[in-house]
Design a protein around this motif. Structure first.
Motif, PDB file in Angstrom:
ATOM      1  N   ILE A   1      43.516  36.803  53.666  1.00  0.00           N
ATOM      2  CA  ILE A   1      44.114  35.702  53.155  1.00  0.00           C
ATOM      3  C   ILE A   1      44.465  35.878  51.421  1.00  0.00           C
ATOM      4  O   ILE A   1      43.632  36.516  50.925  1.00  0.00           O
ATOM      5  CB  ILE A   1      43.813  34.422  53.411  1.00  0.00           C
ATOM      6  CG1 ILE A   1      42.522  33.873  52.810  1.00  0.00           C
ATOM      7  CG2 ILE A   1      43.925  34.217  54.816  1.00  0.00           C
ATOM      8  CD1 ILE A   1      42.120  32.478  52.931  1.00  0.00           C
ATOM      9  N   LEU A   2      45.564  35.257  50.935  1.00  0.00           N
ATOM     10  CA  LEU A   2      45.538  35.307  49.360  1.00  0.00           C
ATOM     11  C   LEU A   2      44.498  34.626  48.964  1.00  0.00           C
ATOM     12  O   LEU A   2      44.321  33.470  49.613  1.00  0.00           O
ATOM     13  CB  LEU A   2      47.117  35.032  48.928  1.00  0.00           C
ATOM     14  CG  LEU A   2      48.074  35.728  49.346  1.00  0.00           C
ATOM     15  CD1 LEU A   2      49.482  35.033  49.002  1.00  0.00           C
ATOM     16  CD2 LEU A   2      48.087  37.086  48.692  1.00  0.00           C
ATOM     17  N   ALA A   3      43.893  34.604  47.578  1.00  0.00           N
ATOM     18  CA  ALA A   3      42.841  33.957  47.171  1.00  0.00           C
ATOM     19  C   ALA A   3      43.576  32.887  46.280  1.00  0.00           C
ATOM     20  O   ALA A   3      42.768  31.796  45.894  1.00  0.00           O
ATOM     21  CB  ALA A   3      42.116  34.826  46.201  1.00  0.00           C
ATOM     22  N   ALA A   4      44.909  32.816  46.201  1.00  0.00           N
ATOM     23  CA  ALA A   4      45.611  31.800  45.339  1.00  0.00           C
ATOM     24  C   ALA A   4      47.053  31.700  46.015  1.00  0.00           C
ATOM     25  O   ALA A   4      47.339  32.440  46.705  1.00  0.00           O
ATOM     26  CB  ALA A   4      45.679  32.205  43.843  1.00  0.00           C
ATOM     27  N   PRO A   5      47.738  30.680  45.721  1.00  0.00           N
ATOM     28  CA  PRO A   5      49.100  30.688  46.439  1.00  0.00           C
ATOM     29  C   PRO A   5      49.900  31.776  45.745  1.00  0.00           C
ATOM     30  O   PRO A   5      49.531  32.163  44.601  1.00  0.00           O
ATOM     31  CB  PRO A   5      49.749  29.168  45.705  1.00  0.00           C
ATOM     32  CG  PRO A   5      48.700  28.533  45.444  1.00  0.00           C
ATOM     33  CD  PRO A   5      47.571  29.392  45.109  1.00  0.00           C
ATOM     34  N   ALA A   6      51.079  32.262  46.422  1.00  0.00           N
ATOM     35  CA  ALA A   6      51.850  33.242  46.201  1.00  0.00           C
ATOM     36  C   ALA A   6      52.465  33.277  44.835  1.00  0.00           C
ATOM     37  O   ALA A   6      52.792  34.083  44.430  1.00  0.00           O
ATOM     38  CB  ALA A   6      52.639  33.707  47.380  1.00  0.00           C
ATOM     39  N   SER A   7      52.703  31.874  44.346  1.00  0.00           N
ATOM     40  CA  SER A   7      53.510  31.584  43.176  1.00  0.00           C
ATOM     41  C   SER A   7      52.517  31.910  42.093  1.00  0.00           C
ATOM     42  O   SER A   7      53.033  31.600  41.067  1.00  0.00           O
ATOM     43  CB  SER A   7      53.960  30.045  43.227  1.00  0.00           C
ATOM     44  OG  SER A   7      52.734  29.194  43.417  1.00  0.00           O
ATOM     45  N   GLN A   8      51.112  31.877  42.446  1.00  0.00           N
ATOM     46  CA  GLN A   8      50.216  32.069  41.003  1.00  0.00           C
ATOM     47  C   GLN A   8      49.689  33.561  41.332  1.00  0.00           C
ATOM     48  O   GLN A   8      48.749  34.023  40.160  1.00  0.00           O
ATOM     49  CB  GLN A   8      49.031  31.238  41.393  1.00  0.00           C
ATOM     50  CG  GLN A   8      49.409  29.538  41.086  1.00  0.00           C
ATOM     51  CD  GLN A   8      48.380  28.874  41.543  1.00  0.00           C
ATOM     52  OE1 GLN A   8      47.188  29.339  41.489  1.00  0.00           O
ATOM     53  NE2 GLN A   8      48.755  27.468  41.611  1.00  0.00           N
ATOM     54  N   ILE A   9      50.237  34.566  41.911  1.00  0.00           N
ATOM     55  CA  ILE A   9      49.987  36.055  41.784  1.00  0.00           C
ATOM     56  C   ILE A   9      51.230  36.838  41.402  1.00  0.00           C
ATOM     57  O   ILE A   9      52.037  36.700  41.985  1.00  0.00           O
ATOM     58  CB  ILE A   9      49.381  36.278  43.259  1.00  0.00           C
ATOM     59  CG1 ILE A   9      48.097  35.499  43.554  1.00  0.00           C
ATOM     60  CG2 ILE A   9      49.102  38.025  43.104  1.00  0.00           C
ATOM     61  CD1 ILE A   9      47.557  35.860  44.973  1.00  0.00           C
ATOM     62  N   ASN A  10      50.807  37.251  40.359  1.00  0.00           N
ATOM     63  CA  ASN A  10      52.088  38.383  39.803  1.00  0.00           C
ATOM     64  C   ASN A  10      51.888  39.657  39.961  1.00  0.00           C
ATOM     65  O   ASN A  10      50.669  40.108  40.214  1.00  0.00           O
ATOM     66  CB  ASN A  10      52.323  37.876  38.249  1.00  0.00           C
ATOM     67  CG  ASN A  10      51.160  38.225  37.312  1.00  0.00           C
ATOM     68  OD1 ASN A  10      50.785  39.474  37.208  1.00  0.00           O
ATOM     69  ND2 ASN A  10      50.906  37.308  36.652  1.00  0.00           N
ATOM     70  N   ILE A  11      52.840  40.469  40.106  1.00  0.00           N
ATOM     71  CA  ILE A  11      52.844  41.910  40.130  1.00  0.00           C
ATOM     72  C   ILE A  11      51.968  42.600  39.197  1.00  0.00           C
ATOM     73  O   ILE A  11      51.102  43.702  39.562  1.00  0.00           O
ATOM     74  CB  ILE A  11      54.389  42.569  40.272  1.00  0.00           C
ATOM     75  CG1 ILE A  11      55.096  41.583  41.172  1.00  0.00           C
ATOM     76  CG2 ILE A  11      54.066  44.068  40.507  1.00  0.00           C
ATOM     77  CD1 ILE A  11      54.628  41.797  42.636  1.00  0.00           C
TER      78      ILE A  11
END
Length: 147
Positions: free
Chosen positions: A66-76
């Protein structure tokens, strides 16, 4: 200047994870199948992504990632850095020693390009990519025939 396969695959896998982890953990074998990336390669990438604290692994039945943070907080840019990939337009790896120990005439130009690319990739989140994909899918094209 090229983004390596490592960086491209890490970004692709993270987008896939972000899109599919909304209902629970995602198995790497599922990402491998959907994205045509070898499972062993994904295992190596996800080990790096886990160390960078971008993903979490869940063990046991129904386990996966799973993502460790919301998708809105992970950048490319974070994903590419975690995959140990680096975009660099300079010949000197940004050491400013490309011309007999001194910066070449175009060093600042390429350094500024590096900064622009990094700024852009830092501004693009997984969430923004998912929203673009969703919006593109939802667009309906109407064709009219005019006489």
């Amino acid at each position: 200047m090229r983004l390596t396969t490592k960086g491209r695959f890490a970004v692709t896998a993270m987008i896939d994870l972000a899109m599919n982890a909304q209902t629970g953990a995602v198995k790497l074998s599922a990402i491998s199948e959907r994205q045509s990336i070898s499972l062993s390669y994904l295992e190596q990438l996800f080990s790096k992504l886990r160390r960078a604290e971008l993903v979490e692994s869940l063990r046991g039945p129904g386990g996966g990632y799973i993502l460790a943070a919301p998708a809105s907080q992970i950048n490319i840019a974070q994903i590419i850095a975690a995959a140990e990939d680096r975009l660099d337009a300079t010949q000197c790896s940004s050491k400013a020693d490309c011309h007999h120990g001194a910066p070449c005439l175009t060093h600042d130009l390429w350094e500024n390009l590096n900064k622009t690319i990094n700024d852009y990739l830092s501004s693009v989140t997984l969430q923004s990519i998912i929203e673009q994909k969703t919006a593109a899918k939802d667009q309906v094209v109407h064709f009219t025939h005019i006489h």
